[in-house]
Design an enzyme around this catalytic site. Structure first.
Site, mmCIF file in Angstrom:
data_model
loop_
_atom_site.group_PDB
_atom_site.id
_atom_site.type_symbol
_atom_site.label_atom_id
_atom_site.label_comp_id
_atom_site.label_asym_id
_atom_site.label_seq_id
_atom_site.Cartn_x
_atom_site.Cartn_y
_atom_site.Cartn_z
ATOM 1 N N SER A 109 0.797 -1.225 0.000
ATOM 2 C CA SER A 109 0.000 0.000 0.000
ATOM 3 C C SER A 109 0.832 1.280 0.000
ATOM 4 C CB SER A 109 -0.959 0.026 1.191
ATOM 5 O OG SER A 109 -0.234 0.127 2.405
ATOM 6 N N HIS A 157 0.769 4.435 6.849
ATOM 7 C CA HIS A 157 0.216 5.238 5.755
ATOM 8 C C HIS A 157 0.578 6.704 5.934
ATOM 9 C CE1 HIS A 157 -3.066 2.231 4.240
ATOM 10 N NE2 HIS A 157 -1.844 1.894 3.894
ATOM 11 N N ASP A 204 -8.296 6.018 4.068
ATOM 12 C CA ASP A 204 -8.352 4.856 4.974
ATOM 13 C C ASP A 204 -9.623 4.754 5.812
ATOM 14 O OD1 ASP A 204 -5.872 4.139 4.076
ATOM 15 O OD2 ASP A 204 -4.799 4.811 5.860
#
Length: 179
Positions: free
Chosen positions: A57, A96, A123
């Site tokens: 990701s 992230h 998210d």
């Protein structure tokens, strides 16, 4: 096979004093590793001073298997920072980038929204039910550095537990069989 038999024979030939010495050595190794980890927690201010990137990701910035080093400070989190966070009800931390920051003027607290660099959407689908923002207590740390590929050892051992047990067993045999 002959090598393993030799190791087992050398372990059988150890007397009680040697076995006790080996047990103390193993205990010292384990306690040293624990002290180093706890020291890193104190220095970094993060409950987890190092994490491994588990998915794709964050590509191309971070690859699966990269090890990130974290630090936590009192400074407000800003857009563009790479953070590691835990979601309520899940035990695996997520790495992230912060894409939005909502600052409360009255308290100075910030709420953040994150997204993986390689993901199409933010998210919010990963957060707890009806949760729209991450709060300070969700953030485990901020990425301050990384080592590429170092985390593959962790990935292999978690995805193939047999290898983990073989490595631990082999290390135990080598410690027990040392002269």
């Amino acid at each position: 096979m002959k090598f393993i038999v030799e190791i087992l024979n050398s372990i059988r030939s150890l007397n009680v004093r040697q076995l006790l010495s080996q047990a103390i050595t193993i205990g010292l190794i384990m306690s040293t590793a624990l002290m180093i980890w706890k020291g890193l927690i104190c220095v970094s201010g993060s409950e987890s001073p190092a994490v491994v990137v588990l998915s794709e990701s964050m590509e191309p910035g971070f690859q699966r298997g990269d090890m990130l080093f974290l630090r936590m400070t009192e400074e407000p989190i800003r857009t563009g920072e790479i953070v590691v966070y835990n979601v309520d009800g899940r035990s695996i931390p997520i790495v992230h980038r912060v894409i939005k920051v909502h600052e409360h003027r009255d308290t100075g607290e910030v709420d953040v929204l994150t997204k993986g660099d390689n993901n199409l959407a933010d998210d919010r689908s990963l957060y707890a039910h009806r949760q729209l923002w991450l709060h300070r207590h969700h953030i485990v740390g901020r990425a301050v550095g990384f080592l590429p590929y170092v985390g593959w050892v962790t990935l292999i051992m978690s995805e193939m537990p047999v290898i983990k047990y073989l490595v631990i067993g082999a290390l135990g045999l080598f410690v027990m069989a040392k002269d």
